[in-house]
Design an enzyme around this catalytic site. Structure first.
Site, PDB file in Angstrom:
ATOM      1  N   ASN A   1      -5.976   6.471  19.014  1.00  0.00           N
ATOM      2  CA  ASN A   1      -7.298   6.094  17.930  1.00  0.00           C
ATOM      3  C   ASN A   1      -8.014   5.307  18.722  1.00  0.00           C
ATOM      4  O   ASN A   1      -9.402   5.803  18.152  1.00  0.00           O
ATOM      5  CB  ASN A   1      -6.106   4.837  17.197  1.00  0.00           C
ATOM      6  CG  ASN A   1      -5.406   4.783  15.963  1.00  0.00           C
ATOM      7  OD1 ASN A   1      -5.855   5.393  15.322  1.00  0.00           O
ATOM      8  ND2 ASN A   1      -3.829   4.360  16.692  1.00  0.00           N
TER       9      ASN A   1
ATOM     10  N   ALA B   1       3.160   7.709   4.742  1.00  0.00           N
ATOM     11  CA  ALA B   1       3.414   7.795   2.802  1.00  0.00           C
ATOM     12  C   ALA B   1       1.319   7.907   3.005  1.00  0.00           C
ATOM     13  O   ALA B   1       0.604   7.248   3.522  1.00  0.00           O
ATOM     14  CB  ALA B   1       3.280   6.885   2.228  1.00  0.00           C
TER      15      ALA B   1
ATOM     16  N   ASN C   1       2.921  -1.452  11.872  1.00  0.00           N
ATOM     17  CA  ASN C   1       1.640  -0.779  13.577  1.00  0.00           C
ATOM     18  C   ASN C   1       1.410  -2.461  14.500  1.00  0.00           C
ATOM     19  O   ASN C   1       0.767  -2.803  13.504  1.00  0.00           O
ATOM     20  CB  ASN C   1       1.146   0.115  13.061  1.00  0.00           C
ATOM     21  CG  ASN C   1       1.253   1.854  12.884  1.00  0.00           C
ATOM     22  OD1 ASN C   1       2.186   1.714  13.906  1.00  0.00           O
ATOM     23  ND2 ASN C   1       0.337   2.356  11.785  1.00  0.00           N
TER      24      ASN C   1
ATOM     25  N   ASN D   1      -1.316   5.337  20.049  1.00  0.00           N
ATOM     26  CA  ASN D   1      -1.891   4.337  19.111  1.00  0.00           C
ATOM     27  C   ASN D   1      -2.785   4.414  20.273  1.00  0.00           C
ATOM     28  O   ASN D   1      -4.185   4.685  20.131  1.00  0.00           O
ATOM     29  CB  ASN D   1      -1.153   3.483  18.135  1.00  0.00           C
ATOM     30  CG  ASN D   1      -0.646   4.501  17.252  1.00  0.00           C
ATOM     31  OD1 ASN D   1      -0.701   5.356  16.729  1.00  0.00           O
ATOM     32  ND2 ASN D   1       0.900   3.407  16.461  1.00  0.00           N
TER      33      ASN D   1
ATOM     34  N   GLU E   1      -7.652  -1.769  13.391  1.00  0.00           N
ATOM     35  CA  GLU E   1      -6.709  -2.451  14.219  1.00  0.00           C
ATOM     36  C   GLU E   1      -6.123  -2.612  14.782  1.00  0.00           C
ATOM     37  O   GLU E   1      -5.761  -2.784  16.538  1.00  0.00           O
ATOM     38  CB  GLU E   1      -5.052  -1.850  13.588  1.00  0.00           C
ATOM     39  CG  GLU E   1      -5.320  -2.026  12.056  1.00  0.00           C
ATOM     40  CD  GLU E   1      -3.817  -1.644  11.733  1.00  0.00           C
ATOM     41  OE1 GLU E   1      -2.975  -1.736  10.789  1.00  0.00           O
ATOM     42  OE2 GLU E   1      -3.400  -0.347  11.743  1.00  0.00           O
TER      43      GLU E   1
ATOM     44  N   GLY F   1       0.844  -1.581  -0.005  1.00  0.00           N
ATOM     45  CA  GLY F   1       0.318  -0.039   0.322  1.00  0.00           C
ATOM     46  C   GLY F   1       0.753   1.433  -0.122  1.00  0.00           C
ATOM     47  O   GLY F   1       2.456   1.356  -1.028  1.00  0.00           O
TER      48      GLY F   1
ATOM     49  N   LYS G   1       5.477   4.156  21.171  1.00  0.00           N
ATOM     50  CA  LYS G   1       4.547   4.285  19.799  1.00  0.00           C
ATOM     51  C   LYS G   1       3.080   4.012  19.850  1.00  0.00           C
ATOM     52  O   LYS G   1       2.236   4.263  19.943  1.00  0.00           O
ATOM     53  CB  LYS G   1       5.166   3.624  18.203  1.00  0.00           C
ATOM     54  CG  LYS G   1       4.078   4.458  16.935  1.00  0.00           C
ATOM     55  CD  LYS G   1       5.174   3.916  15.814  1.00  0.00           C
ATOM     56  CE  LYS G   1       4.606   4.447  14.797  1.00  0.00           C
ATOM     57  NZ  LYS G   1       4.924   3.931  13.522  1.00  0.00           N
TER      58      LYS G   1
END
Lengths: 312, 312
Positions: free
Chosen positions: A195, A131, A105, A191, A273, A9, A187
């Protein structure tokens, strides 16, 4: 070096493009047919730091990979919930010399990878590159980033450093880490708070930060990440993580952004996720005998929201 | 009997109307100026089981209560968060002979009332009556209901039965309960699951019930209510409560309804009673040394949603 990017992706496209440019023999592997066809027909198109590029780069559907060719390095970049299917599809291109670098991730992916790859060939990484995809075959690649990575297998430090060198030669700014799990947990704490909470409450990070209970909730979640990490020998610096979380609330920096999970579920109606962030802490907690009720409840609430919105 | 209804919204209006009709000397007390003025000008208007009635009934603003008159019975029917202010405003009409019956939703209100009233004069009740307000001074009173009530003070059973008799004489179908806390906890378990979860996920009860995680979340919340209740000597029947909760999911009965908290916050932008349902379990849990993370987190999330929606 023969490098396969499993999951091509936005991020996989960036890595594939930069690695091929630096002379590596790259194959992109993906499961999205329209994306594959676009790249086969027109090459990978990208706005690469402002310059429009169009690059011929081999790509194949993960179910149609030629199993007679083995790879030196496979970089995993799937969505978390697609990892196991990808590993099943590509296990034929992995032999005892294939090194596998996981840049997904979330946490706990090594449990999945270990079913297909011996531990001494697995490397974990954490990337700060970004990205985006504008559509099938069209990427938007802006800004700078970096990668940290480390071997999981004992005595594989030199190989880890060699992989970092290959990536750095392509401009990907990779370095060997003495404690990649700490980076990954740090990290994941950001998240694991931003999230789920922003998704559930349908707000950006600054609005979450303005509620009277945001810090309590974040702190309770981070405490659970820290308890699980500690059991694995990883010592999280909770006050430093809370400062990082508070900085996410700042509307002058990134506070007005919606986290990726909000975009996935609330905007694009996709499954999240969550099972590989807070849900991974719940699974590890059960295994280690540590209670993780905030991660449990948050995971259950996000799954409920997925069902309500009929996410796919 | 001189009876004051402290909190004369929909339910208070019903009780005031029915008690005055049966010959009691009733005063309505409220804090909503438009409602008070409408009743002073036009009487209390109500659609009472299909019949339009208009009744002259005394009403006064809670800050303007005549403090020289004492009452035999005060029935508390405020919103939970307005109780303390109401008790402060009306404490002048309470003397050592005034009995106080609490019919508020939620749990733990006796802690507030005890600051103003000796324990032997406090009675707790649980009502199955319903009522709605169509606007200031206009009530909609349909269907049947019942009340259970019990004395909190030792040896006050006979007085509790007398209060039940007065209410039953007015058609309110009241009975003495040997275990009012059990009834209150049973009702609170339903409110403590349906209200917060449907509000947070913005769904009716049937839609909540259709999610894969609804039963897990409800069960975890009910477990916390049961642990706190057990500490107070109240034994909840968890399987029976879970059956009651499952019955709320049924779209053929009440499943298509939105719980009152959803109406308060999501429709009318009002602050919720979460602090007196799940939040009360959290406070009691802290006091008793019992962890209640699901109730803590749910309370924090609903408060965050209140802040996000600028509820008042």
């Amino acid at each position: 070096m023969k490098i396969a990017i499993a999951g091509s992706g936005a991020m996989g496209s960036r890595f594939g493009l930069m690695l091929q440019k630096s002379g590596e023999d790259v194959l992109l592997i993906d499961g999205w047919q329209a994306h594959i066809e676009a790249i086969l027909s027109n090459g990978l198109k990208a706005n690469f730091n402002g310059e429009e590029v169009s690059v011929n780069i081999p790509i194949v559907h993960q179910e149609e990979v030629h199993l007679d060719k083995k790879y030196d390095l496979i970089i995993l970049f799937t969505k978390a919930m697609q990892l196991d299917k990808m590993m099943t599809d590509i296990k034929g291109i992995i032999d005892e010399n294939t090194q596998v670098l996981c840049l997904l991730n979330g946490i706990g992916h090594e449990d999945t990878i270990e079913k297909y790859v011996p531990l001494e060939n697995i490397y974990l990484g954490n990337t700060m590159w970004t990205a985006g995809l504008e559509g099938p075959g069209v990427a938007k690649l802006f800004g700078n980033g970096s990668i940290e990575l480390q071997n999981l297998g004992v005595g594989q430090e030199e190989n880890a450093k060699k992989i970092a060198e290959v990536l750095s030669n392509a401009g990907l700014n990779a370095s060997f880490s003495e404690n990649i799990r700490l980076s990954i947990y740090n990290k994941a704490c950001v998240n694991g708070t931003m999230n789920g909470l922003c998704t559930l409450l349908d707000v950006n990070m600054a609005t979450l930060g303005n509620t009277r209970t945001a810090l309590y909730m974040c702190r309770s979640i981070v405490n659970e990440f820290a308890a699980v990490a500690k059991f694995e020998g990883v010592a999280l610096d909770i006050p430093a993580i809370m400062e990082k979380i508070k900085s996410c609330f700042d509307p002058l920096t990134i506070g007005l952004h919606f986290p990726s999970m909000h975009q996935d579920l609330m905007r694009n109606n996709r499954l999240t996720e969550i099972d590989f962030i807070n849900g991974a802490i719940s699974r590890k907690g059960r295994k280690y005998g540590i209670v993780t009720p905030y991660c449990d409840f948050l995971t259950e609430l996000v799954h409920a929201k997925e069902d309500i919105l009929k996410a796919e």
